[in-house]
Design an enzyme around this catalytic site. Structure first.
Site, PDB file in Angstrom:
ATOM      1  N   HIS A 142       0.842  -1.208   0.000  1.00 36.66           N
ATOM      2  CA  HIS A 142       0.000   0.000   0.000  1.00 36.66           C
ATOM      3  C   HIS A 142       0.872   1.252   0.000  1.00 36.66           C
ATOM      4  O   HIS A 142       0.658   2.171  -0.808  1.00 36.66           O
ATOM      5  CB  HIS A 142      -0.899  -0.055   1.248  1.00 36.66           C
ATOM      6  N   GLU A 143       1.865   1.299   0.877  1.00 36.22           N
ATOM      7  CA  GLU A 143       2.726   2.480   0.978  1.00 36.22           C
ATOM      8  C   GLU A 143       3.648   2.612  -0.231  1.00 36.22           C
ATOM      9  O   GLU A 143       3.912   3.728  -0.690  1.00 36.22           O
ATOM     10  CB  GLU A 143       3.537   2.438   2.275  1.00 36.22           C
ATOM     11  N   HIS A 146       1.700   4.270  -2.842  1.00 37.05           N
ATOM     12  CA  HIS A 146       1.703   5.731  -2.656  1.00 37.05           C
ATOM     13  C   HIS A 146       2.971   6.339  -3.258  1.00 37.05           C
ATOM     14  O   HIS A 146       2.918   7.382  -3.923  1.00 37.05           O
ATOM     15  CB  HIS A 146       1.660   6.073  -1.161  1.00 37.05           C
TER      16      HIS A 146
END
Length: 373
Positions: A142-143, A146
């Protein structure tokens, strides 16, 4: 498959085989609402001025020194299992430069990707202690998502402006201007979380692990007391329940938040995982980074607009249904608003009377009587 590889000099073997996506563009997993919210944010009056000013003023070096001095940097020697996950996530999403990751002492489960020039990933001890290996892998992905999407720049500005708004709260109008931009940034960031959730699924490739992680963030480490289907049913009930008052309250509840509600995130991710688009990506058919320069901004905007149109039409939320009905020319506005806010009154609107009128109707007013209770 990423069943064993060497990335930036670090050899590792993930616990199971997963597909890799060479040259993948962030357009592959970006939620249409993410893109349209970012376009709307950039059109916000004063945003460009603030962005340009802050780009050169934000103390990024100070931020990096802060984490270097007061957090634990993930490496082969420290939190080695997180280091393996980080490098593996970067390999799967083909992110050439592995961003530094820090573990920060904080009992609140959280993770973020910040930085103006280069992204930094920060996870809290509360999150590390809450999630198992596969759940944490989805969070790391997820990060990294980003980072690949370039979200860290806007996230950093959001953090800075949120802090600044508190400091200048005493200045008339100045705080209002800042809060307008903060509100716009929060709206975009909530949508960007939906994109990053998709990136986490592409990295972890385990929908159940992603669902478990979201459930734990919502209800703690009590999986034996929770059920995925029941959790997703909450999202269904949240979207469809109540009347127009509840629709307004939903908007007010979400405004101060940086993340969407966990049940909503879970439902959105499951819907995408079951879509044809996700299957095509897993089969190796996805946009490449080297094609980004040829991407039409107009096409992206049209896709976002189509998404919102479809969302409004299919939504079970009372406010969205009202918007759809009005757009289709269905019914009288007053009647539909009255029905939507029916909980405010104890009496239903009376049906129209025939041509004969009683004494109370001598005014010629055909509107139903008001209930001022």
């Amino acid at each position: 498959m990423s069943d064993g590889h060497e990335h930036n000099g670090h050899e590792h073997v993930p616990s199971r085989q997963r597909r890799r996506f060479p040259g993948i563009s962030s357009r592959t997993y970006e939620h249409p609402a993410d893109r349209s919210a970012l376009v709307a944010l950039r059109r916000l009056s004063g945003f460009d001025t603030v962005f340009k000013a802050l780009s050169g003023l934000l103390p990024e070096r100070s931020l990096r020194l802060l984490f270097l001095s007061d957090s634990v940097r993930v490496s082969d020697q420290q939190f080695a299992h997180l280091n393996v996950m980080l490098r593996d996530a970067c390999y799967i999403l083909d992110l050439e430069k592995v961003p530094p990751m820090y573990v920060n002492q904080d009992p609140q489960p959280n993770a973020m990707c910040i930085g103006m020039d280069e992204p930094i990933i920060v996870v809290t001890t509360g999150l590390v202690e809450l999630l198992d290996e596969e759940e944490m892998r989805a969070v790391v992905g997820h990060e990294v998502g980003h980072a690949l999407s370039g979200h860290s720049v806007y996230r950093t500005i959001l953090l800075f402006l949120t802090s600044l708004a508190v400091r200048v709260a005493w200045i008339p109008l100045g705080n209002l201007a800042i809060m307008a931009i903060v509100t716009g940034l929060r709206e975009w960031f909530r949508k960007s979380e939906l994109s990053a959730d998709r990136a986490g699924l592409l990295v972890g490739q385990d929908l159940q692990a992603s669902m478990r992680g979201l459930m734990k963030i919502a209800g703690g480490n009590h999986l034996h007391e929770m059920n995925v289907d029941a959790f997703l049913a909450q999202a269904e009930e949240y979207e469809a329940g109540g009347d127009l008052r509840d629709s307004v309250l939903k908007i007010l509840n979400v405004l101060p938040r940086s993340h969407p509600f966990t049940t909503v995130r879970a439902a959105e991710l499951k819907k995408w995982a079951e879509s044809r688009d996700y299957q095509r990506i897993m089969d190796g058919h996805y946009p490449r980074r080297d094609e980004d320069k040829d991407t039409s901004v107009r096409d992206s905007w049209r896709e976002s607009a189509n998404h919102y149109s479809t969302h409004v039409k299919s939504s079970k939320d009372p406010l969205m249904k009202l918007v759809t009905d009005l757009a289709g020319g269905a019914g009288d506005l007053g009647d539909r608003v009255r029905r939507g806010f029916g909980g405010f009154t104890n009496a239903s609107p009376k049906p129209p009377q025939g041509p004969e009128r009683g004494p109370s109707d001598s005014s010629g007013d055909d509107r139903p009587p008001r209930d001022d209770s």
